[in-house]
Design a protein around this motif. Structure first.
Motif, PDB file in Angstrom:
ATOM      1  N   UNK A 102      -2.234  -0.015 -15.795  1.00 50.76           N
ATOM      2  CA  UNK A 102      -3.289  -0.627 -15.936  1.00 50.76           C
ATOM      3  C   UNK A 102      -3.767  -1.461 -14.382  1.00 50.76           C
ATOM      4  N   UNK A 103      -4.882  -1.173 -14.015  1.00 48.77           N
ATOM      5  CA  UNK A 103      -5.861  -1.994 -12.180  1.00 48.77           C
ATOM      6  C   UNK A 103      -5.759  -2.614 -12.107  1.00 48.77           C
ATOM      7  N   UNK A 104      -5.354  -3.547 -10.836  1.00 53.14           N
ATOM      8  CA  UNK A 104      -5.257  -4.882 -10.800  1.00 53.14           C
ATOM      9  C   UNK A 104      -5.989  -5.403  -9.633  1.00 53.14           C
ATOM     10  N   UNK A 105      -7.139  -7.004  -9.610  1.00 57.64           N
ATOM     11  CA  UNK A 105      -7.347  -7.375  -8.051  1.00 57.64           C
ATOM     12  C   UNK A 105      -6.989  -8.260  -7.791  1.00 57.64           C
ATOM     13  N   UNK A 106      -6.845  -8.253  -6.530  1.00 58.15           N
ATOM     14  CA  UNK A 106      -5.965  -9.718  -5.741  1.00 58.15           C
ATOM     15  C   UNK A 106      -6.803 -10.087  -4.857  1.00 58.15           C
ATOM     16  N   UNK A 107      -7.274 -11.345  -4.947  1.00 62.30           N
ATOM     17  CA  UNK A 107      -7.771 -12.226  -3.486  1.00 62.30           C
ATOM     18  C   UNK A 107      -6.914 -12.209  -2.597  1.00 62.30           C
ATOM     19  N   UNK A 108      -7.466 -12.197  -0.960  1.00 60.61           N
ATOM     20  CA  UNK A 108      -6.679 -13.345   0.027  1.00 60.61           C
ATOM     21  C   UNK A 108      -8.007 -13.678   1.016  1.00 60.61           C
ATOM     22  N   UNK A 109      -6.872 -14.214   2.275  1.00 60.94           N
ATOM     23  CA  UNK A 109      -8.274 -15.329   2.992  1.00 60.94           C
ATOM     24  C   UNK A 109      -9.376 -14.738   3.382  1.00 60.94           C
ATOM     25  N   UNK A 110      -8.751 -12.830   3.566  1.00 64.02           N
ATOM     26  CA  UNK A 110      -9.852 -12.251   4.014  1.00 64.02           C
ATOM     27  C   UNK A 110     -10.263 -11.437   3.384  1.00 64.02           C
ATOM     28  N   UNK A 111     -10.395 -11.363   2.545  1.00 64.31           N
ATOM     29  CA  UNK A 111     -10.989 -10.016   1.246  1.00 64.31           C
ATOM     30  C   UNK A 111     -10.242 -10.392   0.278  1.00 64.31           C
ATOM     31  N   UNK A 112     -10.226  -9.159  -0.244  1.00 62.07           N
ATOM     32  CA  UNK A 112      -9.418  -7.961  -2.146  1.00 62.07           C
ATOM     33  C   UNK A 112      -9.069  -7.106  -1.335  1.00 62.07           C
ATOM     34  N   UNK A 113      -8.312  -7.360  -2.804  1.00 60.06           N
ATOM     35  CA  UNK A 113      -7.585  -5.910  -2.991  1.00 60.06           C
ATOM     36  C   UNK A 113      -7.577  -5.350  -3.914  1.00 60.06           C
ATOM     37  N   UNK A 114      -8.010  -4.116  -4.341  1.00 58.56           N
ATOM     38  CA  UNK A 114      -8.030  -3.504  -5.429  1.00 58.56           C
ATOM     39  C   UNK A 114      -6.553  -2.407  -5.773  1.00 58.56           C
ATOM     40  N   UNK A 115      -6.290  -2.356  -7.053  1.00 56.44           N
ATOM     41  CA  UNK A 115      -4.784  -1.970  -7.322  1.00 56.44           C
ATOM     42  C   UNK A 115      -4.818  -1.080  -8.543  1.00 56.44           C
ATOM     43  N   UNK A 116      -4.596   0.777  -8.128  1.00 56.36           N
ATOM     44  CA  UNK A 116      -4.381   1.643  -9.405  1.00 56.36           C
ATOM     45  C   UNK A 116      -3.523   2.815  -8.713  1.00 56.36           C
ATOM     46  N   UNK A 117      -3.085   2.753 -10.118  1.00 60.00           N
ATOM     47  CA  UNK A 117      -1.548   3.774 -10.146  1.00 60.00           C
ATOM     48  C   UNK A 117      -0.948   3.617  -9.070  1.00 60.00           C
ATOM     49  N   UNK A 118      -0.406   4.501  -7.805  1.00 58.81           N
ATOM     50  CA  UNK A 118       0.301   3.772  -6.441  1.00 58.81           C
ATOM     51  C   UNK A 118      -0.446   3.818  -5.916  1.00 58.81           C
ATOM     52  N   UNK A 119      -2.120   3.703  -5.393  1.00 56.26           N
ATOM     53  CA  UNK A 119      -2.628   3.654  -4.580  1.00 56.26           C
ATOM     54  C   UNK A 119      -2.958   2.034  -4.653  1.00 56.26           C
ATOM     55  N   UNK A 120      -3.833   1.433  -3.451  1.00 58.59           N
ATOM     56  CA  UNK A 120      -4.444   0.000  -2.681  1.00 58.59           C
ATOM     57  C   UNK A 120      -5.630   0.501  -1.702  1.00 58.59           C
ATOM     58  N   UNK A 121      -6.802  -0.049  -1.759  1.00 56.39           N
ATOM     59  CA  UNK A 121      -7.954  -0.585  -1.666  1.00 56.39           C
ATOM     60  C   UNK A 121      -8.321  -1.934  -1.172  1.00 56.39           C
ATOM     61  N   UNK A 122      -7.845  -1.751   0.516  1.00 57.16           N
ATOM     62  CA  UNK A 122      -8.447  -3.289   0.959  1.00 57.16           C
ATOM     63  C   UNK A 122      -9.445  -3.935   1.927  1.00 57.16           C
TER      64      UNK A 122
END
Length: 410
Positions: free
Chosen positions: A1-21
């Protein structure tokens, strides 16, 4: 399952064994893509053993995927845990860089950082919770507490005074930290698993969402201050509307909080809706009113609120995977307005470009949902008969015997 995380400088999208900031710096949107396979190349300083080599081979496998993730409050640290029982810690300094990797005892279900950002806390599928020192890579992990069933979420509260955990058996446990063998209180009102729990620092409250379709607001003494039945709230909100689904309840999947607008956003299992609730605290009286209902194309993977007062919905739909909703105040209420794709907002444009990378999200498309493992099986007829006979025996009565079968004479 893909997930989204928010932090002070932006957002992180996670899928599989990768993530995009995706971060914003000097009015410029910067994207960084990292895969856990890179850790194998950058982890040259660690001592390799036979088991480590096997683990590295598993890291490069396409079957591996990230199970849990968390950003620290300052946005300085990111913790990830994957299917091969590894904990990865990243540090943000203009970009994310790996600082250490270490094994964990069991597969992880949830992660959180302490307020002082010295430790990362981890809960696993066997019901245990551990803490790992961020700076000391040799720290093997210290057992904090244990439940009798799977821990589904973990948070710290009151500047690391308490650690709060929730499990599959309807329980929420408020434990002292770091001496977590001292239990401060239990929050007991859910009748199904408790999937998500959040701490609202501004009002010193806990909010939980469970498989019984309820969102409950608690104090730290285990008292339920406000209870919302999500399906009933929607039926009252959407009068004369056929939107309500024909189901007993809406099992809660995740709750998130927008601290500036005092909003609690909730998504559900087996449902395409997202609820937006307004938290009202007046003279010690707690209220939670439904403000809006969002309908998306498919059951959301995840939701998160970012620093721009947006609600981001992640769904398994090609071309429209990340949908951005602007949370707008209207006449003492709040509405979620879908952001237009033709907007000049560079942040929304960058997310639209990320939507075009369907290959990135495909790694999460076929992963099984946790919902089937969380719901309790209904008791079958054989067990029902056994329990009835057991009650008769305990009461001292004789169990009635069935009449003997007639045997045909040959």
């Amino acid at each position: 399952m893909a997930t989204l995380k928010s932090f002070t400088c932006g957002i992180i999208c996670i899928s599989g064994c990768n993530f995009i900031s995706q971060t914003e710096r000097n009015e410029e949107i910067i994207q960084q893509k990292i895969t856990l396979e890179d850790v194998k190349e950058k982890d040259q300083d660690s001592k390799d053993s036979g088991s480590d080599n096997n683990a590295d081979k598993c890291v490069t496998s396409t079957k591996n995927h990230i199970l849990a993730s968390c950003c620290s409050d300052s946005g300085k640290y990111l913790a990830l845990s994957d299917d091969i029982k590894q904990l990865y810690l990243y540090k943000f300094d203009a970009e994310w860089k790996i600082i250490n990797r270490r094994p964990v005892p069991r597969r992880c279900t949830s992660l959180t950082f302490t307020s002082d950002e010295k430790y990362v806390l981890l809960s696993d599928k066997t019901g245990d919770a551990y803490r790992f020192c961020i700076d000391d890579e040799t720290h093997a992990g210290e057992l904090l507490l244990g439940h009798l069933s799977m821990v589904l979420d973990i948070v710290v509260a009151r500047n690391d005074e308490f650690v709060v955990t929730c499990d599959r058996d309807e329980k929420i446990r408020v434990s002292c930290y770091p001496n977590s063998y001292n239990v401060h209180s239990y929050c007991l009102k859910h009748t199904e698993y408790v999937a998500s729990i959040i701490y609202i620092k501004d009002h010193d409250l806990l909010v939980s969402g469970g498989g019984d379709g309820k969102v409950i607001i608690w104090n730290f003494n285990g008292e339920a201050l406000c209870e919302v039945e999500c399906k009933t709230a929607e039926e009252s909100f959407l009068t004369d509307s056929p939107m309500a689904e024909e189901s007993d309840s809406y099992p809660v999947k995740k709750c998130v909080y927008n601290n500036k607008l005092n909003l609690i956003c909730v998504c559900f299992y087996n449902s395409t809706r997202v609820h937006v609730y307004k938290l009202n605290v007046t003279d010690g009286v707690i209220g939670c009113d439904l403000c809006d209902v969002i309908l998306v194309n498919k059951e959301p993977w995840d939701i998160c609120c970012d620093s721009c007062q947006n609600l981001n919905v992640l769904q398994p739909v090609e071309g429209e995977t990340i949908v951005v909703y602007n949370l707008v105040c209207q006449n003492d209420t709040v509405k979620a307005v879908k952001a237009k794709s033709e907007t000049s907002d560079p942040w929304v444009i960058a997310l639209e470009n990320l939507n075009k990378d369907w290959m990135f999200f495909q790694a999460s498309e076929d992963l099984p949902s946790m919902y089937q493992g969380l719901t309790k099986q209904k008791i079958d007829q054989n067990m029902k008969d056994y329990m009835e006979k057991k009650q008769i025996r305990l009461s001292g009565q004789k169990i009635p015997q069935p009449p003997p079968k007639k045997v045909k004479q040959r």
